[in-house]
Design a protein around this motif. Structure first.
Motif, short mmCIF file in Angstrom:
data_model
loop_
_atom_site.label_atom_id
_atom_site.label_comp_id
_atom_site.label_asym_id
_atom_site.label_seq_id
_atom_site.Cartn_x
_atom_site.Cartn_y
_atom_site.Cartn_z
N PRO A 100 -3.74 4.51 0.75
CA PRO A 100 -3.54 4.09 -0.65
C PRO A 100 -2.37 4.83 -1.28
O PRO A 100 -1.98 5.91 -0.81
CB PRO A 100 -4.85 4.49 -1.33
CG PRO A 100 -5.83 4.73 -0.24
CD PRO A 100 -5.05 5.15 0.96
N CYS A 142 -7.50 -1.83 1.39
CA CYS A 142 -7.01 -0.49 1.08
C CYS A 142 -6.83 -0.34 -0.44
O CYS A 142 -7.27 0.64 -1.05
CB CYS A 142 -5.69 -0.27 1.83
SG CYS A 142 -4.87 1.26 1.46
N VAL A 143 -6.22 -1.37 -1.05
CA VAL A 143 -5.97 -1.33 -2.49
C VAL A 143 -7.30 -1.40 -3.25
O VAL A 143 -7.55 -0.64 -4.19
CB VAL A 143 -5.03 -2.48 -2.91
CG1 VAL A 143 -4.92 -2.57 -4.42
CG2 VAL A 143 -3.66 -2.30 -2.27
N ARG A 176 -4.57 -4.51 4.00
CA ARG A 176 -3.82 -4.01 2.83
C ARG A 176 -4.66 -4.20 1.57
O ARG A 176 -4.78 -3.28 0.74
CB ARG A 176 -2.52 -4.80 2.67
CG ARG A 176 -1.47 -4.49 3.70
CD ARG A 176 -0.39 -5.56 3.64
NE ARG A 176 0.68 -5.28 4.55
CZ ARG A 176 1.78 -4.57 4.22
NH1 ARG A 176 1.93 -4.12 3.01
NH2 ARG A 176 2.71 -4.34 5.12
N VAL A 220 0.87 -1.18 0.00
CA VAL A 220 0.00 0.00 0.00
C VAL A 220 0.91 1.23 0.00
O VAL A 220 2.14 1.10 0.11
CB VAL A 220 -0.93 0.02 1.24
CG1 VAL A 220 -1.90 -1.15 1.21
CG2 VAL A 220 -0.15 0.02 2.55
N TYR A 262 -3.61 2.33 7.01
CA TYR A 262 -3.13 1.94 5.68
C TYR A 262 -3.61 3.00 4.70
O TYR A 262 -4.82 3.21 4.56
CB TYR A 262 -3.71 0.59 5.27
CG TYR A 262 -3.46 -0.54 6.25
CD1 TYR A 262 -4.26 -0.70 7.38
CD2 TYR A 262 -2.43 -1.44 6.04
CE1 TYR A 262 -4.03 -1.74 8.28
CE2 TYR A 262 -2.20 -2.49 6.93
CZ TYR A 262 -3.00 -2.63 8.05
OH TYR A 262 -2.78 -3.65 8.93
#
Ligand code: NAP
Length: 864
Positions: free
Chosen positions: A624, A657-658, A654, A602, A622
């Protein structure tokens, strides 16, 4: 569950023979031998003039097996192991054919085979429960059981090149080579096709031809066979322990004894990888090559390492760099089209009279009276060799007009791709068996091991039916659909669907695009077939005069990668968490977390603290990689209110987040038993309030705040939504509840059905609840949000449930209750998954689609 009932009206007429076998290759011969030894009257039909199957027809120069001959041979006759000695590592077609002729003679099999006779149609006669077969000689035969032993690569592909009939010179197909052989001396020869048949024949044709032009559409990966006398070490490994050796083959991944690599290619250093690839290159065995690391067929980046190694070998062998580049496969992972095994294939392109034409640059427009025209050139030839492949796995079966129950044809049934149960049987076509059919490991394995396993399974089945006074077996539609799903699920977690291969039906124009064989391994597959039998022929209807037995069910409903994870956990032999102290359970959870793949990169990760209800709470943020500000998701980790911390769902956070392009703040909360109910939701609510107030400083967009959680964390997320609604803020734009705990009722069906065996057990849920809340407190909507009187005006929700999870039904019920209360809600049920599946990023690849949908859901929450 098996149900039995009488079937007074079904009829069982008397057949001409008990069993008809179609084909007299490796499968048909063993079937004949075995059925005869069991006392079944049996007759085989073979379109060729003698035994041999594929080894009867494929007589082109260089034709050999590509599995070591000591493995590519029968194991059923122990005398054969010593009385037949192979002269080479990879025997030639004539030697393999002699072996089959020897077996036919030894067991006096020819007397029951009608040669030069093709079965044209097979029709199920409902009134007599018999198959009625018609041959191309105009004869008819009836049988009780009908076995297609027609091979996987026996129906040549129809030539899809213009003008084939115009050519005035000689044409040859590798799959139908003249018995007297062909002398190409002094000729200008063309070969079309560079699969295994082309790769084997091209060097030998080049030895004779005056000029050889190879027309290549797709280059294939090939490794050197290093053919020669049988390796004495290999022989010594088998000598005196044949039975043990063959048993190891039966329980191996691909039907050849050997130790597959224990780690992934990217877990090895560059030097280590090079050493492994040098060794497999020097060994020259297909299966050892593709299993040299354990992830070459599932991880694209790992596969690139071996693909590049082989491309390096091609470049260093072929003198002309442009020709070398043309021979380098680039658009499919190594092994996802059948890897070829060669003798001097790449070296052949260094000969001055050999030319390679790249059909991707200049396509064939037509075959002419004198040669071949491409977009850019006209070629003159004396002979053209077609090495253009087969209508694999289904072609030979569909070539017979097979009509089952109620006049339904197999061709219609398979119009969108073959449907079978275990690759052995077909719903609607009772008493029909296929040897190494679609949906079985077959071409993904040493065919000999797969053939023997199928023959033995079929023969044991017929014995069982006879013993129990039964005369009919047919898979149920549900069992067949379940198997089709399982075969696809397995293919879906590999790289195979990425290639335009004959495994995918992609080589035949118009053929449905489905992965035809089963890629789970012959060991796994054998265990499944055995389990079907031990569970009273699960998925089958069995009938005999006066009785019917139905035992419907699906043999492998759990996703294959989940099964592998469950098996790995089981192999550790650890005590159940609920038998551990809290301290040991936390240490165990931390150890397991340290072992897992890390999840995607991330933009940024920040560890800090925020004020909770009674003290600071650690959080991990986290961010981006894209430019901010971003919406924020407050996330609560799982662990039954007892285990875990802000980083315990790290790979999942993670990934989220992506996928969502949002900031994920994984907030800790006080754990039980030190801090029991309602400490966790109180901390959760305090954290969300603080995040809302500090959104801008955190890099967020004020007003764009969602909550999420997994398991007990989803319980906190759900409760926080109630608390925020009742407190008049902060505003929450969406809630994502992944396999949430929303109630304290252990009597729901999913608790009973999935009580044990799927990682989260009913016992463990008791342990969590006991640590967390007193029985009276559990009824409180702050502990069991499903019990809230009012669910209206809660944020839009995505509720994710997993099929094999004790918590499945309460999650589904919560989604229904939210919808009933007017909340905008989507329920995402995940088939074949277990409670922890979606957290296992990069381990449970089959969960990737659901994780992607979660990302989409967040984007929709924030867009709205
Ligand atoms: P194949 O692997 O399907 O190869 C056929 C070749 O012909 C491919 O290169 C294909 O190109 C090309 N081709 C097909 N139609 C074409 C067209 N219209 N124009 C130009 N090129 C065309 O067939 P195979 O070589 O007979 O092998 C099939 C399988 O049989 C093997 O994969 C293997 O399992 C088995 N086999 C084993 C051995 C052994 O070593 N024991 C030997 C022979 C065969 P595209 O790839 O672009 O379609």
């Amino acid at each position: 569950m098996t149900t039995e009932k009488g079937n007074g009206d079904s009829q069982f007429g008397h057949p001409d023979v008990d069993v008809v076998v179609v084909g007299a290759g490796f499968s048909g011969l063993y079937l004949l031998q075995r059925l005869r030894s069991q006392g079944f009257s049996t007759k085989a039909f073979e379109s060729a003039a003698d035994v041999g199957g594929t080894w009867y027809w494929n007589r082109y120069p260089g034709a050999r097996c590509d599995i070591l001959s000591i493995d590519y041979s029968y194991s059923f006759d122990s005398e054969l192991e010593t009385e037949w000695q192979w002269s080479e590592r990879y025997a030639t077609q004539p030697e393999i054919l002699r072996y089959l002729q020897h077996v036919a003679e030894k067991h006096d099999l020819r007397r029951d085979i009608e040669f030069s006779t093709r079965i044209e149609s097979a029709t199920w006669d409902e009134k007599t429960s018999l198959w009625r077969l018609r041959t191309d000689q105009g004869n008819e035969t009836s049988c009780r059981y009908y076995v297609m032993a027609t091979g996987c690569l026996s129906a040549p592909k129809t030539l899809d090149v213009n003008g084939v009939d115009r050519f005035g010179g000689a044409t040859y197909a590798t799959s139908r080579w003249p018995h007297e052989g062909v002398d190409f001396s002094g000729m200008r020869v063309a070969v079309i096709g560079t699969g295994s048949s082309g790769v084997q024949s091209i060097p030998l044709i080049a030895e004779q031809a005056a000029e050889l032009t190879v027309f290549q559409r797709t280059p294939n990966f090939s490794i050197p066979a290093h053919n020669g006398p049988v390796d004495p070490k290999k022989l010594a490994g088998k000598e005196g322990r044949h039975a043990e050796y063959r048993e190891a083959a039966r329980w191996s991944f691909a039907g050849v004894p050997g130790e597959p690599g224990e780690k992934g290619a990217l877990q090895a250093s560059g030097e280590e990888r090079q050493a492994v690839y040098d060794r497999v290159w020097d060994t020259g065995e297909l299966i050892a090559t593709v299993t040299s690391f354990n992830d070459l067929l599932v991880n694209a980046a790992s596969n690139q390492t071996i693909a590049e190694f082989v491309r390096g070998k091609i470049r260093s062998t072929v003198n002309d760099p442009e020709v070398a580049e043309t021979l380098c496969p680039v658009d499919f992972p190594l092994g996802t089209k059948r890897l070829c095994l060669d003798t001097n294939y790449y070296e052949t392109y260094n000969l001055p009279h050999v030319r390679l034409v790249d059909l991707r640059k200049t396509a064939i427009t037509t075959i002419t009276e004198t040669g071949i025209d491409t977009d850019s050139e006209s070629f003159e030839f004396d002979a053209i060799v077609f090495a253009t492949g087969f209508d694999a796995m289904t072609g030979a079966i569909a070539a017979v007009d097979i009509t089952g129950r109620e006049g339904a044809t197999l061709r219609d049934k398979w119009a969108d791709g073959p449907k079978t149960y275990l690759g052995l049987t077909i719903a609607g076509f009772p008493n029909l068996f296929i040897v190494t059919g679609p949906g079985s490991p077959s071409v993904m394995s040493n065919m000999m091991v797969s053939i023997e396993q199928h023959v033995e399974w079929i023969c044991d089945c017929l014995e069982y039916l006879r013993r129990d006074g039964l005369e009919l077996i047919e898979p149920t539609k549900a069992a067949e659909a379940g198997w089709e799903q399982h075969v696809n699920d397995y293919a879906g977690i590999t790289l195979f669907p990425q290639a335009n291969s004959w495994y995918m039906g992609a080589n035949v124009p118009g053929k449905p695009r489905v992965f035809l064989p089963y890629i789970g391994g012959v060991d796994v597959y054998r265990a499944i077939c055995d389990e079907v039998v031990s569970r009273d022929y699960l998925g089958f209807t069995l009938e005999g005069p006066g009785k019917t037995r139905l035992n419907d069910g699906i043999i492998r409903p759990v996703q294959p990668d989940v099964t592998l994870v469950l098996q790995a956990i089981e192999s550790l032999g650890l005590p159940p968490i609920e038998e551990m102290s809290v301290e040991d359970a936390r240490a165990f959870a931390a150890t397991m977390a340290a072992e897992r793949p890390p999840g995607p990169e991330v933009g940024d990760i920040v560890d800090d603290v925020l004020p909770g209800a009674v003290g600071d709470l650690a959080y991990r943020l986290y961010r981006p990689a894209s430019p901010g500000p971003h919406p924020i998701v407050a996330y609560f980790h799982g662990g039954g209110w007892v285990l875990g911390g802000p980083d315990s769902d790290d790979p999942f956070c993670r990934d989220l987040c992506v996928q969502s392009n949002a900031i994920i703040i994984s907030v800790d909360y006080r754990h039980a038993p030190e801090a029991r109910f309602p400490a966790a939701p109180d901390d959760g609510f305090a954290a969300v309030q603080w995040i809302a107030e500090n959104a801008r400083n955190l890099g967020g967009v004020p007003g764009q705040l969602a909550v999420a959680g997994w398991s007990a964390g989803a319980n906190i997320a759900a409760v926080v939504c109630h608390m925020a609604r009742d407190a008049g803020g902060p505003e929450i734009t969406g809630q994502m509840l992944v396999t949430p705990v929303v109630d304290c009722d252990f009597s729901r069906h999913s608790y009973v059905e999935n009580a044990d065996g799927y990682s989260l057990t009913t016992e463990l849920m008791h342990w969590f609840w006991d640590h967390y809340a007193d029985p009276a407190d559990r009824q409180d909507p702050k502990a069991s949000p499903l019990r809230a009187h009012d669910l209206a005006n809660l944020p839009p929700a995505l509720v994710v449930t997993c099929e094999f999870d004790p918590l499945r039904d309460e999650g589904a019920t919560y989604a229904e209750a939210l919808a009933k209360a007017g909340v905008q809600v989507r329920h995402l049920p995940c088939r074949g998954q277990i409670h922890m599946s979606l957290m296992a990023v990069d381990m449970v690849v089959s969960g990737a689609a659901a994780r992607a949908e979660m990302g989409v859901a967040f984007r929709q929450f924030f867009d709205a």
